[in-house]
Write a protein that holds these residues in place. Structure first.
Motif, short mmCIF file in Angstrom:
data_model
loop_
_atom_site.label_atom_id
_atom_site.label_comp_id
_atom_site.label_asym_id
_atom_site.label_seq_id
_atom_site.Cartn_x
_atom_site.Cartn_y
_atom_site.Cartn_z
N LEU A 232 51.74 -25.34 3.91
CA LEU A 232 50.55 -24.52 4.11
C LEU A 232 49.31 -25.37 4.29
CD1 LEU A 232 50.95 -21.44 1.72
CD2 LEU A 232 51.85 -21.82 4.01
N ARG A 233 49.20 -26.45 3.53
CA ARG A 233 48.04 -27.34 3.69
C ARG A 233 48.01 -27.98 5.07
NH1 ARG A 233 49.58 -30.18 -1.87
NH2 ARG A 233 48.72 -28.68 -3.34
N ALA A 234 49.18 -28.32 5.60
CA ALA A 234 49.23 -28.91 6.93
C ALA A 234 48.74 -27.90 7.98
CB ALA A 234 50.65 -29.35 7.26
N ILE A 235 49.12 -26.65 7.81
CA ILE A 235 48.70 -25.61 8.76
C ILE A 235 47.20 -25.36 8.65
CG2 ILE A 235 48.96 -23.19 9.41
CD1 ILE A 235 51.87 -23.42 8.31
N ARG B 81 44.02 -33.39 3.97
CA ARG B 81 43.15 -34.55 3.72
C ARG B 81 42.52 -34.52 2.34
NH1 ARG B 81 39.53 -33.26 8.75
NH2 ARG B 81 41.59 -32.48 9.37
N PHE B 82 42.38 -33.32 1.77
CA PHE B 82 41.79 -33.22 0.43
C PHE B 82 42.73 -33.75 -0.64
CE2 PHE B 82 39.66 -29.27 2.37
CZ PHE B 82 38.67 -30.06 2.95
N GLY C 212 48.55 -36.51 5.21
CA GLY C 212 48.31 -36.45 6.64
C GLY C 212 49.59 -36.17 7.41
N ILE C 213 49.42 -35.61 8.61
CA ILE C 213 50.55 -35.35 9.50
C ILE C 213 50.89 -36.63 10.24
CG2 ILE C 213 51.31 -34.07 11.54
CD1 ILE C 213 49.41 -31.80 10.66
N SER C 214 52.12 -37.09 10.10
CA SER C 214 52.54 -38.33 10.76
C SER C 214 53.38 -38.07 12.00
CB SER C 214 53.31 -39.22 9.78
OG SER C 214 54.28 -38.50 9.07
N LEU D 292 46.65 -26.71 16.39
CA LEU D 292 46.00 -26.79 15.08
C LEU D 292 46.17 -28.16 14.44
CD1 LEU D 292 46.81 -23.40 13.29
CD2 LEU D 292 44.83 -23.99 14.69
N SER D 293 47.15 -28.92 14.87
CA SER D 293 47.42 -30.22 14.24
C SER D 293 46.17 -31.09 14.27
CB SER D 293 48.54 -30.94 15.00
OG SER D 293 49.64 -30.11 15.23
N GLY D 294 45.75 -31.53 13.09
CA GLY D 294 44.59 -32.41 13.00
C GLY D 294 43.25 -31.71 13.02
N ALA D 295 43.23 -30.39 13.19
CA ALA D 295 41.96 -29.66 13.20
C ALA D 295 41.36 -29.60 11.81
CB ALA D 295 42.17 -28.24 13.74
#
Length: 272
Positions: free
Chosen positions: A49-52, A57-58, A62-64, A75-78
């Motif tokens: 859910l945090r990735a979505i 980052r909090f 991070g998404i690798s 949405l990735s990285g937004a």
């Protein structure tokens, strides 16, 4: 599902420093659906859910690898605010309301990130309409409007957390353990509210420790184990799986063994 139709997560890998929390997770939430995510502690449910929602980052995550899109938009990285503006809003585990602010102030805060422009049918267009919708779902919030949020009961705080999220007029609501710590009667009320929110046109991705409740609400479900999808399929089918019944629904091994062989699907990646 067409990538432009709803939420699409593809081959998602997430790390917290050197620790891999998710590995190659793929998941879909079609428009208008309730999709559940099950799994034990540490399986990666909240991380998903945090990735979505863009809040990894909090927690220094991070998404690798992999991609996340909603209605065809990446949405990735937004940033979290950008994700909310695109119609995806999370209700985090533990409610995270603004305890020193009043109920009314919490609701106003929820409207700040709302996306402007057209809304699907049955989704309110403005803050006033959104507020009316929230108070219709949770009349107690109208009674407590001037009360500090920190003085609400646990169930009322969960209502406020969901109501605050709805003020942003989401098309997809991410719910992280909405019944955790609640009495059974209050948990049932929250479940009924999720049904109503969905019936009004909002899709829901539900992470829920009460597997029986989650499967009763969802049309499709995913089971995470050690950061990977161990199984997915129609929720009704998973509810009949021996492994799911034993691991998540509180059905003992003896009770499972007493059933008629072949009546329920077995999970190929789990040993009996």
């Amino acid at each position: 599902m067409n990538a432009t139709d709803g939420l699409a997560v593809r081959d998602l890998t997430v790390h917290y420093g050197p620790v891999r929390a998710l590995g190659g997770v793929s998941l879909d939430v079609p428009p208008g659906a309730v999709v559940a995510v099950l799994g034990g502690n540490g399986a990666g449910k909240s991380t998903l859910l945090r990735a979505i929602s863009g809040t990894l980052r909090f927690q220094r995550g991070g998404i690798s690898a992999g991609e996340i899109s909603f209605e065809g938009e990446r949405l990735s990285g937004a940033a979290p605010a950008a994700v909310v503006a695109r119609g995806v809003v999370q209700v985090p585990e533990g409610r995270r309301i603004f305890s020193r602010m009043t109920v009314e102030e919490n609701l106003r805060a929820g409207a700040l990130g709302a996306r402007r422009g057209a809304r699907p049918r049955m989704i309110p267009h403005g803050a006033a309409e959104a507020r009316e919708r929230v108070l219709a779902l949770f009349p107690v919030l109208a009674e407590r409007a001037r009360q500090r949020a920190g003085l609400l009961s646990g169930g009322e705080q969960q209502m406020l957390a969901i109501g605050r999220a709805l003020m942003a007029r989401p098309r997809l609501l991410l719910l992280d353990e909405p019944t955790l710590g609640l009495a059974p009667l209050m948990a049932a009320r929250i479940a009924d509210t999720i049904k109503e929110i969905n019936a009004q046109g909002t899709s829901v991705l539900l992470v829920e420790q009460n597997a029986a409740l989650a499967l009763s609400l969802a049309s499709h479900a995913y089971v995470l184990e050690v950061g990977e999808v161990a199984l997915h399929g129609p929720a009704a089918g998973l509810a009949e799986s021996d492994e799911v019944r034993r691991r998540y629904l509180g059905i003992g091994a003896a009770e499972v063994a007493a059933g008629t062989p072949g009546e329920r699907p077995a999970l190929s990646r789990w040993s009996a």
